[in-house]
Design a protein around this motif. Structure first.
Motif, PDB file in Angstrom:
ATOM      1  N   ALA A 365      37.907  18.981 -42.963  1.00 41.86           N
ATOM      2  CA  ALA A 365      38.688  19.061 -41.900  1.00 41.86           C
ATOM      3  C   ALA A 365      37.695  19.354 -40.688  1.00 41.86           C
ATOM      4  CB  ALA A 365      39.550  20.164 -42.031  1.00 41.86           C
ATOM      5  N   ASP A 366      38.525  19.099 -39.453  1.00 41.30           N
ATOM      6  CA  ASP A 366      37.762  19.392 -38.119  1.00 41.30           C
ATOM      7  C   ASP A 366      37.271  20.654 -38.175  1.00 41.30           C
ATOM      8  OD1 ASP A 366      38.997  16.680 -37.666  1.00 41.30           O
ATOM      9  OD2 ASP A 366      40.145  17.542 -35.957  1.00 41.30           O
ATOM     10  N   VAL A 367      36.112  20.752 -37.912  1.00 38.64           N
ATOM     11  CA  VAL A 367      35.133  22.096 -37.791  1.00 38.64           C
ATOM     12  C   VAL A 367      35.155  22.606 -36.433  1.00 38.64           C
ATOM     13  CG1 VAL A 367      33.113  23.256 -38.256  1.00 38.64           C
ATOM     14  CG2 VAL A 367      33.834  21.302 -39.794  1.00 38.64           C
ATOM     15  N   PRO A 368      35.833  23.922 -36.267  1.00 38.20           N
ATOM     16  CA  PRO A 368      35.827  24.442 -34.780  1.00 38.20           C
ATOM     17  C   PRO A 368      34.244  24.682 -34.364  1.00 38.20           C
ATOM     18  CG  PRO A 368      36.940  25.838 -36.299  1.00 38.20           C
ATOM     19  CD  PRO A 368      36.442  24.697 -37.249  1.00 38.20           C
ATOM     20  N   ILE A 369      33.890  24.182 -33.179  1.00 38.94           N
ATOM     21  CA  ILE A 369      32.715  24.543 -32.633  1.00 38.94           C
ATOM     22  C   ILE A 369      32.581  25.391 -31.553  1.00 38.94           C
ATOM     23  CG2 ILE A 369      30.870  22.970 -31.582  1.00 38.94           C
ATOM     24  CD1 ILE A 369      31.583  21.894 -34.155  1.00 38.94           C
ATOM     25  N   PRO A 370      31.904  26.491 -31.681  1.00 42.35           N
ATOM     26  CA  PRO A 370      31.756  27.419 -30.625  1.00 42.35           C
ATOM     27  C   PRO A 370      31.368  26.872 -29.219  1.00 42.35           C
ATOM     28  CG  PRO A 370      30.662  28.225 -32.642  1.00 42.35           C
ATOM     29  CD  PRO A 370      30.880  26.918 -32.810  1.00 42.35           C
ATOM     30  N   ALA A 371      31.684  27.244 -28.105  1.00 43.25           N
ATOM     31  CA  ALA A 371      31.383  26.563 -26.925  1.00 43.25           C
ATOM     32  C   ALA A 371      29.882  26.576 -26.636  1.00 43.25           C
ATOM     33  CB  ALA A 371      31.969  27.515 -25.736  1.00 43.25           C
ATOM     34  N   GLU A 372      28.998  27.426 -27.079  1.00 49.22           N
ATOM     35  CA  GLU A 372      27.664  27.377 -27.049  1.00 49.22           C
ATOM     36  C   GLU A 372      27.142  26.341 -28.004  1.00 49.22           C
ATOM     37  OE1 GLU A 372      28.240  30.482 -30.064  1.00 49.22           O
ATOM     38  OE2 GLU A 372      29.346  29.846 -28.262  1.00 49.22           O
ATOM     39  N   ARG A 373      27.487  25.725 -28.880  1.00 49.31           N
ATOM     40  CA  ARG A 373      27.171  24.604 -29.884  1.00 49.31           C
ATOM     41  C   ARG A 373      27.644  23.312 -29.483  1.00 49.31           C
ATOM     42  NH1 ARG A 373      25.364  26.501 -34.920  1.00 49.31           N
ATOM     43  NH2 ARG A 373      24.570  24.120 -34.923  1.00 49.31           N
ATOM     44  N   VAL A 374      28.580  23.003 -28.573  1.00 48.13           N
ATOM     45  CA  VAL A 374      29.271  21.812 -28.140  1.00 48.13           C
ATOM     46  C   VAL A 374      28.143  20.840 -27.556  1.00 48.13           C
ATOM     47  CG1 VAL A 374      30.516  20.724 -26.514  1.00 48.13           C
ATOM     48  CG2 VAL A 374      31.393  22.687 -27.800  1.00 48.13           C
ATOM     49  N   VAL A 375      27.994  19.657 -28.186  1.00 50.30           N
ATOM     50  CA  VAL A 375      27.123  18.737 -27.756  1.00 50.30           C
ATOM     51  C   VAL A 375      27.632  17.148 -27.178  1.00 50.30           C
ATOM     52  CG1 VAL A 375      25.103  19.668 -28.871  1.00 50.30           C
ATOM     53  CG2 VAL A 375      26.412  18.011 -29.908  1.00 50.30           C
ATOM     54  N   ASP A 376      28.878  17.155 -27.623  1.00 50.15           N
ATOM     55  CA  ASP A 376      29.755  15.971 -27.295  1.00 50.15           C
ATOM     56  C   ASP A 376      29.616  15.839 -25.616  1.00 50.15           C
ATOM     57  OD1 ASP A 376      31.114  13.502 -27.062  1.00 50.15           O
ATOM     58  OD2 ASP A 376      32.615  14.408 -27.820  1.00 50.15           O
ATOM     59  N   PRO A 377      29.254  14.705 -25.252  1.00 48.77           N
ATOM     60  CA  PRO A 377      29.058  14.587 -23.630  1.00 48.77           C
ATOM     61  C   PRO A 377      30.366  14.411 -23.300  1.00 48.77           C
ATOM     62  CG  PRO A 377      28.343  12.527 -24.758  1.00 48.77           C
ATOM     63  CD  PRO A 377      28.365  13.654 -25.706  1.00 48.77           C
ATOM     64  N   ARG A 378      31.363  14.083 -23.917  1.00 49.51           N
ATOM     65  CA  ARG A 378      32.786  13.741 -23.512  1.00 49.51           C
ATOM     66  C   ARG A 378      33.540  14.804 -23.368  1.00 49.51           C
ATOM     67  NH1 ARG A 378      36.950   9.627 -26.637  1.00 49.51           N
ATOM     68  NH2 ARG A 378      38.258   9.286 -24.946  1.00 49.51           N
ATOM     69  N   GLU A 379      33.282  15.924 -24.241  1.00 46.86           N
ATOM     70  CA  GLU A 379      33.922  17.249 -24.199  1.00 46.86           C
ATOM     71  C   GLU A 379      33.159  18.142 -22.996  1.00 46.86           C
ATOM     72  OE1 GLU A 379      35.940  20.929 -24.885  1.00 46.86           O
ATOM     73  OE2 GLU A 379      36.310  18.618 -25.288  1.00 46.86           O
ATOM     74  N   LEU A 380      31.865  17.848 -22.764  1.00 48.96           N
ATOM     75  CA  LEU A 380      31.073  18.467 -21.807  1.00 48.96           C
ATOM     76  C   LEU A 380      31.536  18.319 -20.463  1.00 48.96           C
ATOM     77  CD1 LEU A 380      27.436  18.587 -23.227  1.00 48.96           C
ATOM     78  CD2 LEU A 380      29.102  20.741 -23.189  1.00 48.96           C
ATOM     79  N   ARG A 381      31.968  16.837 -20.224  1.00 48.04           N
ATOM     80  CA  ARG A 381      32.506  16.271 -19.094  1.00 48.04           C
ATOM     81  C   ARG A 381      33.927  16.736 -18.817  1.00 48.04           C
ATOM     82  NH1 ARG A 381      29.643  11.965 -16.715  1.00 48.04           N
ATOM     83  NH2 ARG A 381      31.652  10.969 -15.964  1.00 48.04           N
ATOM     84  N   GLU A 382      34.782  16.881 -19.919  1.00 50.61           N
ATOM     85  CA  GLU A 382      36.005  16.990 -19.616  1.00 50.61           C
ATOM     86  C   GLU A 382      36.579  18.098 -20.639  1.00 50.61           C
ATOM     87  OE1 GLU A 382      38.952  13.925 -17.977  1.00 50.61           O
ATOM     88  OE2 GLU A 382      37.843  12.820 -19.262  1.00 50.61           O
ATOM     89  N   PRO A 383      36.226  19.349 -20.448  1.00 48.25           N
ATOM     90  CA  PRO A 383      36.342  20.562 -21.685  1.00 48.25           C
ATOM     91  C   PRO A 383      38.043  20.758 -21.651  1.00 48.25           C
ATOM     92  CG  PRO A 383      35.493  21.515 -19.552  1.00 48.25           C
ATOM     93  CD  PRO A 383      35.326  19.749 -19.427  1.00 48.25           C
ATOM     94  N   GLY A 384      38.378  21.033 -22.822  1.00 50.66           N
ATOM     95  CA  GLY A 384      39.790  21.270 -23.009  1.00 50.66           C
ATOM     96  C   GLY A 384      40.914  20.417 -23.071  1.00 50.66           C
ATOM     97  N   LYS A 385      40.410  19.124 -22.842  1.00 49.32           N
ATOM     98  CA  LYS A 385      41.379  18.009 -23.096  1.00 49.32           C
ATOM     99  C   LYS A 385      41.662  17.487 -24.443  1.00 49.32           C
ATOM    100  CE  LYS A 385      41.406  17.551 -18.410  1.00 49.32           C
ATOM    101  NZ  LYS A 385      42.632  17.910 -17.688  1.00 49.32           N
TER     102      LYS A 385
END
Length: 524
Positions: A365-385
């Protein structure tokens, strides 16, 4: 079908290479790692692997920003490692498909370095450069799929360049014949090397309206959707001229062998998707059909969707189905663990070529990623969407070791919490596991022509039941799926009265006249 190609009767398995198997303990999967796990894929029963991008890249978008189309990124290995992997695949009867990314390059590609060097550079027109709008600012209102304007100002030459994704991913100008020939040369390079085909990234993006008019606003847009949906991509995607390019690519592939396959990534409504099979001349063999990823999980909806898709196919067009990929939430997260088993039966019994996303066969299943481990540029540009792709790209679990057999280093993304029990080794030893279900489905699909090349026919049903027949010659099979969490009655068609249950998603004790909750059956 008297003589189907391998890609019509076979099953494709997508590998995200960073997350499949690490051979050098740097925490990132690589080509030697993939080769080391091929026997496990043969045991599962797939026919081909599609490997997400492995070309040299600054990794601004994890390989979808290509700096050299004819090389191998050192993180993944060497060209010798690639040749070894290809030979190992072919020795096992497996095909190997590469991920071709033709819409854009990295901003570190030598072509772009030349293009931005000056306005009169011979490669200036290889990319999309435009003057500012009257009064200043971007040339139009086009929005990057990663949020923000799709135009980036270049101070040195006083123009904007277009990027449908990150600013580090400038779009090529496919109206330039030199670009076309250079990229067709890339296809020839890898086909000469022996690859069996390509998945073509964002094919529908590759040509833009020649006049670059504004895109119309999206009347349904809300900020929660993400900025890319604020306008409708009427002029920046799916232009008529893209079909000529697809035909050129098909001619290249067909020049080698009818067994070389082209798969197009195309997120469009079905009626527009069908155009990419080719009107008058062939285009891609398989325009990816993502409807199972996007549709509500309701029997009536899926029955109509499947029938409409079958009806829309052009003469000779071969269907295909996708349940998950590296960009979208996993099936086990969308449907839950029990319905993920039913979804697997649906995927592998519909007419057409299925693609399995790595990890789905163990119910990952989708694995929760802690904020400090996020690397996806899409999430980093528009977090929480809800746009983060990291949760579906996490490492594969092979055993119950401290790092799940993926690496002896630190995995680049976190493992799922239950890797000690949710791993290939544990599930291969359990006849009731989802891995065993996938194996059994693939074996039955390969054994029965009705499943891998037969006709599809709807069967009348009600409630949460989705049912259909598969037919080839005198062979008849019936698939019955309970998409609900309660037992459901099913009126067995008269023609199927003598058929026996061959496989249930819930094991022994199946009764086709009354399906258990979350149960799928195949009768034959």
């Amino acid at each position: 079908m008297s003589d189907p190609q391998w890609w019509q009767r076979g099953v494709i398995y997508q590998i995200y290479p960073r997350s499949f198997q690490d051979s050098n303990d740097d925490g990132i999967g690589d080509l030697k790692g993939i080769e080391a796990r091929l026997d496990a894929l043969v045991a599962l029963g797939i026919d081909a692997i599609w490997v997400s991008p492995i070309f040299p890249s600054p990794m601004a978008d994890f390989g979808y920003d290509v700096a050299d189309y004819c090389g191998i990124d050192s993180r993944f290995g060497t060209m010798d490692d690639f040749d070894s992997l290809l030979a190992a695949c072919h020795a096992r009867g497996l095909k190997l498909l590469l991920d071709f990314v033709p819409n854009h390059t990295s901003d570190q590609h030598p072509w772009f370095a030349e293009s931005r060097a000056s306005r009169d550079n011979p490669k200036r027109d290889w990319y999309l450069w435009r003057d500012p709008a009257p009064g200043g600012g971007p040339p139009n209102n086009w929005i990057s799929d990663f949020g923000g304007s799709a135009w980036e100002w270049d101070e040195a030459t006083g123009q904007f360049y277009y990027h449908a994704f990150l600013k580090e991913q400038p779009d090529l100008n496919w109206r330039n014949p030199e670009v076309v020939e250079a990229m067709l040369g890339v296809l020839r390079f890898w086909l000469d090397r022996g690859v069996d085909g390509f998945r073509i990234d964002v094919l529908w993006h590759m040509v833009k309206h020649a006049d670059f008019p504004d895109n119309p606003p999206n009347p349904a847009w809300t900020p929660a959707m993400g900025e890319m949906f604020r306008v409708l991509q009427l002029h920046s995607t799916d232009q008529p001229e893209v079909h000529g390019i697809a035909r050129d690519m098909r001619r290249v592939a067909d020049g080698y062998s009818p067994e070389r396959v082209l798969i197009g990534e195309i997120y469009l409504p079905v009626e527009r998707l069908m155009d990419y099979y080719g009107r008058g001349a062939p285009e891609v063999h398989l325009p990816f059909n993502f409807q199972l990823i996007e549709a509500p999980w309701k029997a009536e909806t899926l029955a109509r969707l499947i029938a409409d898709y079958e009806a829309a196919l052009p003469a000779g067009g071969w269907p295909n189905w996708v349940l998950g990929n590296h960009d979208r939430p996993r099936a086990a997260s969308r449907f839950g663990p029990e319905q993920a088993r039913v979804a697997a039966m649906l995927l592998l019994t519909l007419r057409g070529t299925p693609t399995i996303y790595y990890g789905d066969e163990i119910g990952l299943a989708d694995v929760p990623i802690p904020a400090e481990r996020v690397v996806d540029p899409r999430e980093l540009r528009e977090p929480g969407k809800g746009l983060n792709r990291d949760p579906v790209r996490t490492p594969m679990a092979w055993d119950d070791g401290d790092t799940a057999g993926f690496t002896r280093g630190e995995p680049w993304l976190p493992l799922h919490d239950d890797w000690r029990t949710r791993n290939v080794a544990a599930q291969r030893g359990d006849p009731g596991s989802i891995w065993s279900l996938y194996r059994d489905l693939l074996a039955l699909r390969r054994e029965r022509a009705a499943l891998h090349v037969g006709d599809w026919l709807p069967v009348e049903c009600a409630g949460d039941i989705l049912a259909y027949a598969r037919r080839h010659g005198d062979e008849r099979m019936l698939v019955v799926l309970n998409l609900g969490d309660r037992p459901q009655p099913f009126a067995i068609p008269e023609w199927a009265g003598e058929l026996a249950v061959l496989l249930s998603t819930r094991g022994a004790g199946a009764d086709p006249a009354r399906l258990r909750a979350d149960e799928g059956l195949i009768l034959g």
